[in-house]
Scaffold this motif. Structure first.
Motif: not given
Length: 234
Positions: A7, A9-10, A14, A16, A19
């Motif tokens: 994920s 989101r973790q 997460s 930037q 990601r």
């Protein structure tokens, strides 16, 4: 290996810079990672070092000690691609955990490789330089996370000179730093970790260089503005 990430989101996915990261090419001589605190520099450096076989708390690939498992799982999702040249030496220098490394070096009775004197019996800056001057032997890959943390400006310039000597001996450096002195090596690439991801920049365009130059050239005015703003906020 983005498709394997559980994920974005973790943490640490997460971040930037993580990601948005797909591929990062390293300069054959010096690659710099710069950015604000919390941008993910140390997280990326740690993951890269572990993915290449180094101990998460620093040292060579032969160090296996650990005081606390705090490194992220990011290294499991990196796929380093090596060039045809294989380094004969390597070191992950991490200012944050250098005390732990120095302790392990004493326990292993390995101080001869660091100048013959316990790193704990030297000042913080001297112990940093001991590794750079004595342990780094050339034809190596050296991953340095904020090596300027205990170094005076003159010692930072000494590190630059040492880097140049090692680069002439077929060494490669990957460095995370806040120091405009250290990031001045001319034959290099600078990656800045931003809120929009990772971008290349030049030394003169970095905030580190611009703000330092402005402060030195206009210190009286900038100090007045800074301290006036501080008083107004009280």
């Amino acid at each position: 290996m983005r498709e394997s990430v559980p994920s974005f989101r973790q943490y640490p996915f997460s971040l930037q810079a993580v990601r948005e990261l797909d591929e990062l090419s390293f300069h054959p001589k010096v690659t710099y990672l710069i950015g604000e605190n919390g941008s993910g520099k140390s997280t990326l450096m740690e993951a890269l070092a572990v993915a290449l076989g180094f101990n998460a708390e620093g040292g060579t690939i032969n160090f296996t000690f650990h005081t606390k498992e705090t490194h992220s799982e990011l290294h499991q999702y990196l796929k380093p691609v090596r060039g045809p040249r294989r380094p004969k030496d390597g070191f992950f220098f991490r200012a944050e955990s250098y005390y732990n490394l120095a302790t392990n070096i004493d326990e292993l009775d390995a101080v001869q490789s660091y100048g013959g004197k316990s790193l704990h019996q030297q000042s913080h800056g001297e112990s940093f330089l001991a590794a750079f001057l004595h342990r780094f032997s050339g034809n190596g890959l050296y991953i340095l996370d904020e090596p300027e943390a205990a170094l005076s400006p003159s010692r930072q310039m000494a590190l630059l000179a040492r880097m140049h000597d090692l680069i002439q001996d077929n060494s490669q450096f990957i460095i995370a730093t806040h120091s405009p002195i250290l990031m001045a090596y001319p034959d290099s690439i600078i990656y800045e970790l931003t809120e929009d991801g990772v971008r290349t920049t030049t030394w003169e365009e970095t905030e580190h260089y611009v703000i330092t130059k402005q402060f030195l050239n206009h210190s009286e005015r900038m100090l007045h503005d800074l301290l006036t703003d501080s008083e107004d906020g009280d």
